[in-house]
Design an enzyme around this catalytic site. Sequence first.
Site, short mmCIF file in Angstrom:
data_model
loop_
_atom_site.label_atom_id
_atom_site.label_comp_id
_atom_site.label_asym_id
_atom_site.label_seq_id
_atom_site.Cartn_x
_atom_site.Cartn_y
_atom_site.Cartn_z
N ARG A 1 32.06 19.94 8.33
CA ARG A 1 32.41 19.62 6.94
C ARG A 1 31.44 18.56 6.43
O ARG A 1 31.80 17.41 6.30
CB ARG A 1 33.85 19.13 6.84
CG ARG A 1 34.37 19.00 5.41
CD ARG A 1 35.54 18.04 5.32
NE ARG A 1 35.19 16.69 5.69
CZ ARG A 1 34.64 15.78 4.87
NH1 ARG A 1 34.34 16.12 3.63
NH2 ARG A 1 34.36 14.56 5.30
N LYS B 1 23.33 7.97 8.36
CA LYS B 1 24.31 6.89 8.50
C LYS B 1 23.79 5.79 9.42
O LYS B 1 24.02 4.59 9.19
CB LYS B 1 25.65 7.44 9.02
CG LYS B 1 26.43 8.20 7.96
CD LYS B 1 26.79 7.29 6.78
CE LYS B 1 27.46 8.03 5.63
NZ LYS B 1 28.85 8.37 5.88
N ALA C 1 44.22 16.79 -0.17
CA ALA C 1 45.07 16.46 0.98
C ALA C 1 44.34 16.72 2.29
O ALA C 1 44.95 17.04 3.31
CB ALA C 1 46.36 17.27 0.93
N ARG D 1 0.84 -1.20 0.00
CA ARG D 1 0.00 0.00 0.00
C ARG D 1 0.88 1.26 0.00
O ARG D 1 0.61 2.22 -0.70
CB ARG D 1 -0.92 -0.03 1.22
CG ARG D 1 -1.92 1.13 1.29
CD ARG D 1 -3.10 0.78 2.19
NE ARG D 1 -2.66 0.39 3.53
CZ ARG D 1 -2.58 1.23 4.56
NH1 ARG D 1 -2.91 2.51 4.39
NH2 ARG D 1 -2.20 0.82 5.74
N SER E 1 20.89 8.69 2.53
CA SER E 1 22.30 9.04 2.73
C SER E 1 22.79 9.81 1.52
O SER E 1 22.03 10.58 0.93
CB SER E 1 23.12 7.76 2.97
OG SER E 1 24.44 8.06 3.35
#
Length: 616
Positions: free
Chosen positions: A189, A207, A338, A81, A136
């Site tokens: 971040r 997560k 980096a 449904r 996610s």
Amino acid sequence: MAFFSYLLARRMCWPAATRGWRAFTTTEGSRPIIVHKRSLDILHDPWFNKGTAFPITERDRLDLRGLLPPNVMTPQQQIDRFMLDMKRFQVNARDGPSDTNSLAKWRVLNRLHDRNETMYYKVLIDNIEEYAPIVSTPTVGLVCQNYSGLFRRPRGMYFSAADRGEMMSMVYNWPAEQVDMIVVTDGSRILGLGDLGVHGIGIAIGKLDLYVAAAGINPQRVLPIMIDVGTNNEKLLKDPLYLGLQQHRLDGEDYLAVIDEFMEAVFTRWPRVIVQFEDFQSKWALKLLQRYRNKYRMFNVDVQGTAGVAIAGLLGAVRAQGRSMIDFPRQKIVVAGAGSAGIGVVNAARKTMARMLGNNDSAFESAGRQFWVVDAEGLITDERPNIDANTLSFARKAREMDRLGLREGSSLIEVVKKVKPDVLLGLSAVGGLFSKEVLEAIKDSTSTRPAIFPMSNPTKNAECTPEEAFSILGEQIIFASGSPFKDVDLGNGKIGHCNQGNNMYLFPGIGLGTLLSGARVISDGMLQAAAECLAAYIKEDDVLNGIIYPPISRIREISQEVAAAVIREAVAEYLAEGHRDMDTRELERLDKEETLEYVKKSMWEPEYPTLVYMTD
């Protein structure tokens, strides 16, 4: 392949254990549950609500008769449904032209999550390939950007700089007596989107949804957490509707004091909890990992999870090139980026190469010479002023680079032209960095089948698209990205396979294996075992066709295998302390198949449990 088989045999094969260990008969989550609420309180509780699937006996037992339509539906009928109405709900859920189709899907799924967790996870598991990108990456990035407007129902906990001195008592406000898994972020971040402050809680929620769906962690024992230490996002600081602290981020010792207090608080209440750090800025990611990893059961998925998935892909790329695994230490790898993810991948790859070369100082030094790391300022050499300590060991010697025609700060295209790499690995969060000119330069690679890995998330930050890579380089490349892309039709019945190097392949299994082994810390060996297990999962014929990662639809099976490999490595390193009634000695007696069976039987399944009412 012989060396690779040896590696796997060393980690995965134990002599046959003594038979007769007790059989596993109870699947996680299938036991009857005692509840202390009934009537409308049950229907409003997503942990226990079954909706129209409550059987008549439970309706009587829990005072639900008359509060639900009389027809008792099966769980499958409920899902049918829901799926039938999904398209209509998507349209109605949209708030306007700025609300994308993916965000509308997230809204619909979130509403289901709010009212019926069991059904939500059943839908997610059964449609994981379609909905993992919604809960996610990449849609969760859009969710985080709009979180203040999307916030409806509290989910998880918030610890802030304003709570200093109170966290030890605050942690007891969470109603669950047992928590197995925490995902925590400071919002500094989020993916490649930068500082999103308190909105970053969305990434922790997403997560943990994958922990439940992929690894069978009980959803009543997971906890998303946001540590709000302020934000440097000027737009949020000026937004009157922003839900977080409107102050600039703490730094230095003040910042560390908040994180220290948080860690002490959660491990005081739940000593065996596992904490996954998520989307901390590079400045702190490695420092916090080094600060806590030998004291607490914790890991950083951006540093270690992304690295593990990348290692599995790099090993797969060697196989796809038709070469022996022992050739991996001779791969020339140019890395764009980096930050914490980039340096984490390079560290892990160097350790893998060094181990194959003998695992001594000479091997470690030799492995380091296979990497050329390029950041926003160009090639990193030992002439770089104020170089970060974590990056220093990968700085190339300027004198050696002179002989190659390179210098400090050489551009990415210059490095690619001179090095002629086997692998071009992107972890820069700069969309389109692998330009036409850079990809053209890869044509001169010394490899007959170079690997292009634009691993940055979300999709708009990918260094290149598969269409760009295959159109310029042709079919003889290995392509893997961090975000999902569709395969490319190359014509004449040929397909350019777009592998997704999603850390979802590893972190659920790492968490589950750590939980079930009772390992007191998460070691490099456990992470390496997980990566090697994933690398070995793909069959040889698929690898030679350019497929180096398995389909997301098999994620639950993959997580089982990864968890079993992590358990066996924890036992081999004498880190395992057992879990519940499976003590260390029993774990040591399990062979490979028995370990896998132990994992399967310990996973939570989205099935409605029998509810038994009892007064407080």
